[in-house]
Design a protein around this motif. Structure first.
Motif, mmCIF file in Angstrom:
data_model
loop_
_atom_site.group_PDB
_atom_site.id
_atom_site.type_symbol
_atom_site.label_atom_id
_atom_site.label_comp_id
_atom_site.label_asym_id
_atom_site.label_seq_id
_atom_site.Cartn_x
_atom_site.Cartn_y
_atom_site.Cartn_z
ATOM 1 N N ASP A 158 0.891 -1.268 -0.291
ATOM 2 C CA ASP A 158 0.278 0.077 -0.193
ATOM 3 C C ASP A 158 1.106 0.988 0.133
ATOM 4 O O ASP A 158 0.181 2.699 0.393
ATOM 5 N N ILE A 183 0.477 -10.160 -3.746
ATOM 6 C CA ILE A 183 -0.547 -8.900 -4.349
ATOM 7 C C ILE A 183 -1.188 -10.688 -5.333
ATOM 8 O O ILE A 183 -0.799 -11.403 -5.129
ATOM 9 N N SER A 187 -5.484 -11.235 -9.925
ATOM 10 C CA SER A 187 -5.962 -9.193 -10.700
ATOM 11 C C SER A 187 -4.545 -8.320 -11.789
ATOM 12 O O SER A 187 -4.880 -7.053 -11.443
ATOM 13 N N TYR A 188 -3.513 -9.668 -11.976
ATOM 14 C CA TYR A 188 -2.598 -8.916 -12.714
ATOM 15 C C TYR A 188 -2.870 -9.455 -14.150
ATOM 16 O O TYR A 188 -2.666 -10.430 -14.354
ATOM 17 N N TRP A 198 -1.710 0.926 -12.165
ATOM 18 C CA TRP A 198 -2.104 0.156 -11.165
ATOM 19 C C TRP A 198 -2.009 0.451 -9.582
ATOM 20 O O TRP A 198 -1.715 1.581 -9.327
ATOM 21 N N LYS A 199 -3.235 -0.296 -8.718
ATOM 22 C CA LYS A 199 -3.562 0.172 -7.364
ATOM 23 C C LYS A 199 -3.238 -0.886 -6.658
ATOM 24 O O LYS A 199 -4.017 -0.532 -5.171
ATOM 25 N N THR A 200 -3.153 -2.298 -7.052
ATOM 26 C CA THR A 200 -3.338 -3.153 -6.296
ATOM 27 C C THR A 200 -2.615 -3.713 -5.259
ATOM 28 O O THR A 200 -1.258 -3.744 -5.882
ATOM 29 N N GLY A 201 -1.818 -3.069 -3.904
ATOM 30 C CA GLY A 201 -0.921 -3.503 -3.287
ATOM 31 C C GLY A 201 0.133 -2.624 -2.926
ATOM 32 O O GLY A 201 0.389 -2.505 -2.203
ATOM 33 N N GLN A 203 1.203 1.042 -5.141
ATOM 34 C CA GLN A 203 1.057 2.221 -6.774
ATOM 35 C C GLN A 203 2.052 2.302 -6.726
ATOM 36 O O GLN A 203 3.536 2.699 -6.564
#
Length: 288
Positions: A158, A183, A187-188, A198-201, A203
Motif C-alpha cells: 500500500d 498481491i 488481479s494482474y 495500477w492500485k492493487t497492493g 501504487q
C-alpha cells in the motif's frame, strides 16, 4: 485532315505507353529499395562518412555511464564499450544522455546510432529493436530511507513507489510481490499492465529520470525508489538502505534499429568482448 487525326492519335498512344513504362520502372526501383531496406543497411556507411558513432548512454549511473558535472567527461563500463566499438569502426564517439523515456525515440529518429545504457532485453522490446547478447546481468532493487523502517517487500504494501517512465521496474516489482503472495495473482494482466493505473497492493508515481525520483524520495513524495541496483548505487546515501529482496534479473544489451547493418557488428563486438575477457576487466575496473 483524316491523316492528321490518325497521326495525332498514334502520337498520343505512343506517349502514353512511354509514360506508363516510366511509371512501372519507377515502381520497380522503389520496390527494390524497400525490399533491401536501404535506409537501414547503410547505417555503417553513414557512420563512417560522418566520422562519428552517436551513442545513447546514461549520465547518472556510476560504473556504467556517468558524466562529471564539472568536466563534462563521461566514464563507466558502457562508455568504455562505446569508445572501443567506435575505434573498431575507425570513428570518434559522440555521447547523448538518454533516459528510459527518451532512448527509443532518439534511436528511431536516427539522432543516435545505438544505445548502450543499461537497456534491459525483453521479448517485447526485441520485436521493435535489435539487441545483442547480454554484456551484463543486474537485478531490480528497491531503495528506501532508513527512517521509513521499510525493510522487505511486505513493508511496501500500500505504499507509493517511484519509477522511471518507460522502464520495466514497476512491472518487475508487482510480479515479485505476486510471487511473494502479497498481491493476488488474478488481479494482474501482464500484457495490459500500466503503472499509472495500477492500485492493487502498491501504487506508482512515474518520473522522467532517476535524479527526480531520488529528490521525490527525500521529499517524502514516494516511499521507495525502484530500478536496477546498478542505477540505484549512486543514490545509495548513508541515510538510505536497500530492502532485503532483489528480483527480476535484468540482461543489458547494445540496442540498434531493427534490421540495421550495425546490429551484426555490435553482436560480434559483444561476443568478442565476452570471449577475450574485456567485460570481466571492465566489471573489475568499475567495481560492478
Amino acid at each position: 485532315m483524316k491523316f492528321f487525326k490518325m497521326a495525332k492519335k498514334a502520337l498520343m498512344v505512343s506517349f502514353t505507353a512511354v509514360l506508363l513504362a516510366g511509371m512501372m520502372a519507377g515502381c520497380g526501383d522503389e520496390k527494390k529499395e524497400t525490399s533491401t531496406g536501404s535506409g537501414q543497411i547503410q547505417d555503417i556507411q553513414k557512420i563512417k562518412e560522418r566520422g562519428v558513432l552517436r551513442v545513447g548512454v546514461k549520465n547518472a549511473a556510476k560504473g556504467f555511464g556517468f558524466q562529471d558535472p564539472s568536466s563534462g567527461e563521461y566514464t563507466g563500463m558502457e562508455i568504455d564499450l562505446a569508445n572501443k566499438l567506435a575505434k573498431q569502426l575507425g570513428v570518434k564517439t559522440e555521447f547523448t544522455a538518454v533516459t528510459a523515456a527518451t532512448r527509443t525515440g532518439l534511436l528511431d529518429s536516427g539522432d543516435i546510432d545505438c544505445v548502450i545504457a543499461t537497456f534491459t532485453i525483453t521479448p517485447e522490446r526485441k520485436k521493435s529493436w535489435d539487441f545483442t547478447t547480454p554484456y551484463y546481468t543486474d537485478h531490480v532493487g528497491v531503495l528506501v530511507q532508513k527512517s521509513s523502517n521499510i525493510q522487505t517487500l511486505a513493508d511496501l504494501k500500500d505504499k507509493t513507489v517511484g519509477v522511471a517512465t518507460g522502464s520495466t521496474s514497476a512491472k518487475a516489482l508487482v510480479e515479485a510481490m505476486i510471487k511473494a503472495k502479497l498481491i493476488p495473482a488474478d488481479s494482474y494482466d501482464a500484457k495490459n499492465f500500466d503503472p499509472s493505473t495500477w492500485k492493487t497492493g502498491v501504487q506508482f508515481k512515474q518520473y522522467n529520470d532517476h535524479p527526480a525520483i531520488s529528490a521525490a524520495l527525500s521529499a517524502g513524495e514516494v516511499a521507495a525508489h525502484c530500478v536496477d541496483k546498478s542505477i540505484l548505487a549512486i543514490y545509495h546515501t548513508p541515510d538510505r538502505t536497500f530492502i532485503k529482496e532483489e528480483f527480476a534479473p535484468q540482461d543489458y544489451g547494445i540496442v540498434t534499429r531493427k534490421g540495421s547493418d550495425l546490429s551484426k557488428v555490435t553482436e560480434d563486438f559483444v561476443q568478442a568482448c565476452l570471449k577475450d575477457g574485456t567485460i570481466k576487466e571492465l566489471e573489475k575496473k568499475y567495481g560492478i
